[in-house]
Design a protein around this motif. Structure first.
Motif, PDB file in Angstrom:
ATOM      1  N   SER A  47     -79.910 -57.093  18.840  1.00  0.00           N
ATOM      2  CA  SER A  47     -80.661 -57.472  17.642  1.00  0.00           C
ATOM      3  C   SER A  47     -80.752 -58.978  17.506  1.00  0.00           C
ATOM      4  O   SER A  47     -81.822 -59.539  17.225  1.00  0.00           O
ATOM      5  N   ALA A  48     -79.629 -59.654  17.717  1.00  0.00           N
ATOM      6  CA  ALA A  48     -79.604 -61.107  17.571  1.00  0.00           C
ATOM      7  C   ALA A  48     -80.534 -61.790  18.567  1.00  0.00           C
ATOM      8  O   ALA A  48     -81.337 -62.656  18.190  1.00  0.00           O
ATOM      9  N   PHE A  49     -80.470 -61.387  19.831  1.00  0.00           N
ATOM     10  CA  PHE A  49     -81.318 -62.028  20.839  1.00  0.00           C
ATOM     11  C   PHE A  49     -82.796 -61.758  20.584  1.00  0.00           C
ATOM     12  O   PHE A  49     -83.633 -62.631  20.803  1.00  0.00           O
ATOM     13  N   GLN A  50     -83.102 -60.557  20.115  1.00  0.00           N
ATOM     14  CA  GLN A  50     -84.496 -60.255  19.808  1.00  0.00           C
ATOM     15  C   GLN A  50     -85.005 -61.144  18.672  1.00  0.00           C
ATOM     16  O   GLN A  50     -86.110 -61.699  18.749  1.00  0.00           O
ATOM     17  N   ASP A 134     -78.704 -60.054  32.235  1.00  0.00           N
ATOM     18  CA  ASP A 134     -79.991 -59.923  31.564  1.00  0.00           C
ATOM     19  C   ASP A 134     -80.749 -61.240  31.675  1.00  0.00           C
ATOM     20  O   ASP A 134     -80.376 -62.220  31.016  1.00  0.00           O
ATOM     21  N   PRO A 135     -81.801 -61.316  32.497  1.00  0.00           N
ATOM     22  CA  PRO A 135     -82.525 -62.581  32.664  1.00  0.00           C
ATOM     23  C   PRO A 135     -83.217 -63.047  31.383  1.00  0.00           C
ATOM     24  O   PRO A 135     -83.388 -64.246  31.170  1.00  0.00           O
ATOM     25  N   GLU A 136     -83.619 -62.109  30.522  1.00  0.00           N
ATOM     26  CA  GLU A 136     -84.271 -62.501  29.275  1.00  0.00           C
ATOM     27  C   GLU A 136     -83.301 -63.228  28.358  1.00  0.00           C
ATOM     28  O   GLU A 136     -83.666 -64.202  27.698  1.00  0.00           O
ATOM     29  N   ARG A 137     -82.071 -62.760  28.318  1.00  0.00           N
ATOM     30  CA  ARG A 137     -81.062 -63.453  27.507  1.00  0.00           C
ATOM     31  C   ARG A 137     -80.779 -64.839  28.067  1.00  0.00           C
ATOM     32  O   ARG A 137     -80.612 -65.797  27.324  1.00  0.00           O
ATOM     33  N   PHE A 138     -80.706 -64.912  29.394  1.00  0.00           N
ATOM     34  CA  PHE A 138     -80.445 -66.208  30.018  1.00  0.00           C
ATOM     35  C   PHE A 138     -81.560 -67.193  29.672  1.00  0.00           C
ATOM     36  O   PHE A 138     -81.308 -68.341  29.311  1.00  0.00           O
ATOM     37  N   GLY A 139     -82.806 -66.733  29.768  1.00  0.00           N
ATOM     38  CA  GLY A 139     -83.937 -67.587  29.422  1.00  0.00           C
ATOM     39  C   GLY A 139     -83.954 -67.954  27.947  1.00  0.00           C
ATOM     40  O   GLY A 139     -84.291 -69.081  27.581  1.00  0.00           O
ATOM     41  N   CYS A 140     -83.574 -66.995  27.094  1.00  0.00           N
ATOM     42  CA  CYS A 140     -83.532 -67.257  25.654  1.00  0.00           C
ATOM     43  C   CYS A 140     -82.515 -68.342  25.328  1.00  0.00           C
ATOM     44  O   CYS A 140     -82.796 -69.243  24.528  1.00  0.00           O
TER      45      CYS A 140
END
Length: 237
Positions: A47-50, A134-140
């Motif tokens: 939820s937080a990352f989104q 998770d690459p999306e988290r890394f990018g975020c």
């Protein structure tokens, strides 16, 4: 996400009831509780990352993160001390993976060489979504570090807190006592600085590389020229 937690909360006994007997072959109630806690924690992180990606770090509140999972803010603070702490869980996973990769390197490999291989392999895994990262988290996180001084400051603080652990690992590879030999401290400080220098160079456009791992690899190669102290195990063994 809400449906997942609702389903989890409805499994087992009616609210307020506890098992009074243990059934052979069944998982204890405590195990189910721990799994439910882990699912709640993971749901809060998701939820937080989104929300961070959609709204930005500063504009996201703890209440919004908790509401998205259908729990209270009080529940959020049982798992995390702050919004920043959510981001640091990912960095903690990265650091643990780097530690494991570093200790697995050949025993005769000099310290910076071993760190370069370990760190670059882990960062590339994050970028590529390999080994569960998770690459999306890394990018975020990279984007948030560029846009939020609070996130960047928390990342710096996290690296400083890991100084003692990295110092211990380096000292072990070198076969020295960090209480009397200052070189492991120099290496730990230098590696922390290299990580943040790589980020700053990449975010400012100073380098032509597009991947953080490529910039990190080049900087650690430069460090090899200066403080690549030998391991305690000779290469011919």
């Amino acid at each position: 996400m809400k449906e997942l937690l609702a389903e989890a909360s409805n499994v087992g006994y009616h609210p307020g009831m506890e098992a009074t007997t243990a059934v052979q072959g069944c998982t204890p109630t405590a195990g189910r509780r721990e799994r439910k806690k882990q699912r709640t924690r993971e749901a809060l992180v998701d939820s937080a990352f989104q929300l961070f990606s959609e709204k930005g770090f500063e504009a996201t509140t703890v209440e919004e993160i908790a509401d998205a999972v259908d729990v209270s803010s009080r529940t959020f603070f049982r798992y995390f001390a702050s919004k920043e702490d959510v981001l640091l869980t990912f960095q903690e996973e990265q650091f643990a993976a780097v530690q494991e990769a570093f200790t697995a390197r050949p025993a005769d490999e000099p310290v910076i060489t071993a760190i370069r291989h370990a760190a670059v392999d882990v960062i590339r895994a994050c970028e590529d979504g390999a080994f569960g990262f998770d690459p999306e988290r890394f990018g975020c996180i990279r984007q948030l570090m560029e846009s939020s001084p609070a996130v960047f400051g928390s990342s710096l603080e996290h690296g400083q807190k890991k100084h003692a652990e990295m110092t211990r690992l380096v000292a072990g590879r070198m076969g020295v006592d960090p209480d009397t030999d200052l070189r492991p401290h120099v290496v730990a400080s230098a590696v922390n600085s290299v990580f943040h220098t790589a980020f700053e160079l990449l975010s400012s456009g100073t380098v032509s590389a597009e991947r953080f791992s490529d910039v990190l690899s080049e900087l650690l190669r430069l460090a090899e020229d200066g403080i690549n102290y030998p391991a305690a195990v000779p290469a011919d063994r």
